[in-house]
Motif scaffolding. Structure first.
Motif: not given
Ligand code: ASP
Length: 435
Positions: A301-330
């Motif tokens: 992600k862009k350095q200035k953007t808070p991680k939480l913002t991006v995580i939320k956007q990415v998770l929204d994509v996964l929810v849209k496609y109904n994809v489950n995540v096993e682990h999320m190292p960061s």
């Protein structure tokens, strides 16, 4: 106090197995509630009755002559009945089933007959009362078990008869139609009845003397697990260990009824005990399991953007496609999604394209062919330095670690490696920490 005893298909494969079951039941008079699967394989090349019944249903559905397949089913039951000289009217039972043969046959009814007939034969052989699961295991229309109705029905039955045989794997909807549990569901039937009868123990009889620490196809002759907690078992079965049906634990866990997995062919072996609080502290590692074929999607992600913002956007994509995540190292400017290949399957490219298109994302790296290995052990929490030991084993064996995750309560450590190093990793952990 009574025991609930469930026998799997291999324990009922032929009349000889029926005799072993009878001897086991007669050896302990508290084994009074018996649950049976359909007849299983007699040898490696044989077929399970349940599979043959699904096949019969498929023939009927596509208008292909089903008699040949169904005759194999019939022969198997006739053989047991005749060998044991049982008073069960199989002709009548089979003609009733065949009366329903049509393109629209209810598959769940047809397939449930495997357990139904096995229970008829076993009840007659033991001199126990046959109780049809359609009158005992009740489902709501959403497929969930109606516990209260089931418990009341069992209490009612036990008022008049103490020794019963119940077919596993199915029950009925409120309108009386048969409903099947998922494959292997007789384990769950046994568990529900153990809870409903407040049994002292739920014995699950199969063709192995309990669980092994790891897959014997990878490590030859691994040790047996003597005791395991409900939670450990869940972790192991979730990570691919082929043990009990995954819904078996819940009903008995509530009342802390232990499950003892035992071997019909070696009944004196102690087997594996599953309890809420195992006393055995001798083994640090309880089990090692794992699965191949995960995908890692790393998002930068862009350095200035808070991680939480991006995580939320990415998770929204996964929810849209109904994809489950096993682990999320960061880490500070990136995080990875570890997803089972089966789960993301054909949607991988769409998902990645949408994540790449997000404004705050600078790059997405996809890596396929990752295997996860779970090292599970309730006693690990007591031992400092376990992770260090584990990682040094990987280092010594030249196995590159791609992902690390530790589950809560230190019950398991999960390590991601390349698919090609999966077996090597399991062997090395076993040699280094268990043997
Ligand atoms: N006979 C069913 C199956 O093969 C259910 C069971 O055995 O538990 O899945």
């Amino acid at each position: 106090m009574q025991k609930v005893v469930k026998f799997g298909g291999s324990s009922l494969a032929d009349s000889n197995q029926f005799k072993k079951v009878k001897a086991i039941i007669e050896a302990d008079s508290s084994r009074s509630i018996v649950v049976v699967s359909a007849l299983g394989k007699r040898n490696k090349h044989d077929h399970k009755i349940t599979d043959l019944l699904y096949l019969t249903g498929a023939h009927l559905k596509y208008g292909v002559d089903a008699n040949q397949v169904f005759n194999i089913v019939k022969e198997r039951y006739y053989e047991v009945k005749n060998d044991l000289n049982l008073d069960v009217y199989l002709e009548q039972e089979f003609s009733q089933i065949e009366d329903n043969f049509s393109k629209n046959i209810d598959e769940e009814y047809l397939v449930s007959r495997g357990e139904y007939l096995a229970a008829k034969l076993m009840a007659s052989f033991l001199g126990y009362t046959f109780v049809d699961a359609k009158d005992l295991i009740f489902f709501d229309y959403d497929g969930k078990i109606n516990e209260n109705k089931t418990y009341e029905a069992l209490q009612d039955i036990l008022k008049t008869t103490k020794r019963i045989v119940v077919p596993g794997f199915y029950g009925s909807y409120p309108d009386g139609k048969i409903h099947l549990l998922s494959r292997g569901g007789s384990d769950v039937t046994g568990s529900i009845l153990a809870k409903a009868s407040e049994a002292s123990i739920y014995e699950n009889w199969t063709d192995v003397s309990g669980f092994l620490v790891t897959d014997p196809r990878i490590v030859s002759e691994p040790k047996q697990i003597k005791e395991i907690s409900y939670e450990e078992l869940r972790e192991l079965s979730y990570m691919g260990a082929n043990v009990l049906h995954e819904d078996t634990i819940f009903p008995v866990q509530e009342l802390e009824i232990p499950i003892n997995v035992k071997n019909t062919n070696c009944p004196l072996d102690p087997g594996t005990i599953i309890t809420s609080n195992p006393s055995d502290k001798s083994q640090i590692i309880t089990g090692i399991a794992g699965k191949k074929d995960y995908v890692s999607i790393t998002i930068l992600k862009k350095q200035k953007t808070p991680k939480l913002t991006v995580i939320k956007q990415v998770l929204d994509v996964l929810v849209k496609y109904n994809v489950n995540v096993e682990h999320m190292p960061s880490s500070i400017d990136s995080f990875s999604l570890i997803i089972s290949s089966n789960e993301i399957n054909k949607r991988l490219y769409e998902v990645v394209a949408e994540i790449k298109a997000l404004n705050e994302v600078t790059d997405v790296i996809v890596e396929q062919g990752i295997a996860l290995v779970a090292v599970v052990g309730r006693n690990m929490a007591l031992k400092p330095g376990m992770s260090a030991k584990l990682f040094s084993i990987f280092g010594k064996n030249d196995i590159n670690i791609k992902v690390i995750a530790q589950a809560s309560q230190e019950l398991s450590i999960i390590v991601g490696v390349e698919n090609s190093q999966f077996e090597k990793a399991i062997k090395a952990i076993y040699e280094g920490l268990v043997k």
